[in-house]
Design a protein around this motif. Structure first.
Motif, mmCIF file in Angstrom:
data_model
loop_
_atom_site.group_PDB
_atom_site.id
_atom_site.type_symbol
_atom_site.label_atom_id
_atom_site.label_comp_id
_atom_site.label_asym_id
_atom_site.label_seq_id
_atom_site.Cartn_x
_atom_site.Cartn_y
_atom_site.Cartn_z
ATOM 1 N N ILE A 16 0.834 -1.113 0.031
ATOM 2 C CA ILE A 16 0.085 0.045 0.157
ATOM 3 C C ILE A 16 0.988 1.265 -0.011
ATOM 4 N N ARG A 61 2.935 1.694 -3.374
ATOM 5 C CA ARG A 61 2.126 2.189 -4.465
ATOM 6 C C ARG A 61 1.535 3.534 -4.538
ATOM 7 N N ALA A 83 -3.179 2.560 -4.520
ATOM 8 C CA ALA A 83 -3.038 1.281 -3.474
ATOM 9 C C ALA A 83 -3.935 0.402 -3.569
ATOM 10 N N VAL A 138 -5.706 3.108 3.972
ATOM 11 C CA VAL A 138 -4.396 3.774 3.578
ATOM 12 C C VAL A 138 -4.131 5.003 4.703
#
Length: 316
Positions: free
Chosen positions: A207, A210, A232, A239
């Motif tokens: 996560i 990305r 992500a 997040v």
């Protein structure tokens, strides 16, 4: 010994050895940034004194392993989501991303070791070596070996300061390098009984990687939290949790600080004819007065002062 005193964080950031990454200042700078580097031909000691509370996202260079030891503010240091204390050190493998939060201006020491020297040590100590160290970042609790490592580092620093020619002799440099490498591995491998080695969770790493990759790719294009979530392939809650754990702040604040740093970099590299409002506009700033106040509170100068300093430097 190479010594740098940097009034700005970006010069300090560019001079770091063995890693490549980006600082985001969490607070206004309180002091200058200082860096000392001793190169022992394949092993480098680096001592840093940061000038502000920071969040650093970096990656180990392809041929370099690093051990990270906070010298101050240990209780305010978080590496890959793991809170530090006086008993904790970090190990960074090549090509592995890591994240360090310092909740106040801190000092630290690192030892960077070239991959060939690491592999040589591994080959001669195969019966006691944990192979996961070659491919993972670790946060290790236990300092039985770290005291000896720090003592040797201070000895090398003293010799380099008082008699720098001594470490230029090939035999002396080899002996210091060999002792230092062995002590680094002893520090990492001699973990106190019952203490755990903490690894980033693979999904968290994915996560974060990305989301940060999207920031690096988009340049001046305004980015929002929903863009990070899409990149992500994760919910906003996920997040948000990952950013809080590994960067010490939520994605909204990180995006605001990231944009502020990007605008500062654009002002420092402005072309003739560029204006503050024009540069800010390219990054999606629409309330310039509010942004200027936030910029000044964070960096200690107005955006216009940064641009004027850039032009004065160019004329000089």
């Amino acid at each position: 010994m190479t010594q740098l005193v940097c009034p700005e964080f970006d010069e300090f950031e560019a001079a770091l050895y063995g890693v490549q990454g980006r600082y985001v200042l969490r607070s206004r700078p309180q002091r200058d940034w200082r860096l000392k580097l001793i190169d022992l031909s394949g092993v480098a000691i680096m001592m840093g004194r940061e000038g502000a509370s920071t969040a650093y996202s970096g990656i180990g260079m392809p041929d370099c392993f690093n051990i990270f030891i906070p010298l101050s503010a240990q209780e305010c240091t978080i590496v890959d989501g793991q809170a530090f204390d006086a008993q904790t050190v970090g190990w960074m493998a090549p090509d592995r991303m890591f994240h360090i939060i310092a909740e106040r201006a801190a000092s630290w020491v690192t030892v960077a070791i070239s991959a060939p020297l690491v592999m040589h040590w591994v080959h001669t100590h195969a019966d006691e070596f944990d192979a996961t160290l070659l491919s993972n970042n670790l946060v290790c609790t236990g300092r039985r070996g770290v005291i000896a490592l720090l003592t040797t580092i201070w000895r090398i620093v003293r010799v380099e300061r008082d008699d720098p020619a001594q470490l230029r002799y090939p035999g002396a440099e080899l002996a210091a390098r060999t002792e230092l490498v062995d002590l680094v591995f002893r520090a990492v491998l001699t973990i106190d009984e019952g203490a755990a080695s903490i690894r980033q969770k693979p999904r968290h790493r994915q996560i974060l990687s990305r989301a940060l990759d999207l920031l690096n790719l988009m340049g001046e294009t305004p980015i929002f939290v929903n863009d990070l979530c899409a990149a992500a392939e994760a919910s906003e809650r996920s997040v948000r949790n990952v950013f809080h754990r590994y960067l010490g702040m939520g994605p909204h604040r990180y995006l605001a600080l990231y944009r502020m740093h990007a605008i500062r970099a654009a002002l420092c590299n402005a072309a003739p004819g560029d204006t503050v409002s024009g540069i800010c506009g390219r990054f999606g700033v629409w309330d310039f007065g509010r942004f200027a106040a936030l910029y000044s509170a964070h960096f200690g100068v107005l955006p216009s002062q940064t641009l004027r300093a850039r032009r004065a430097s160019a004329r000089a």
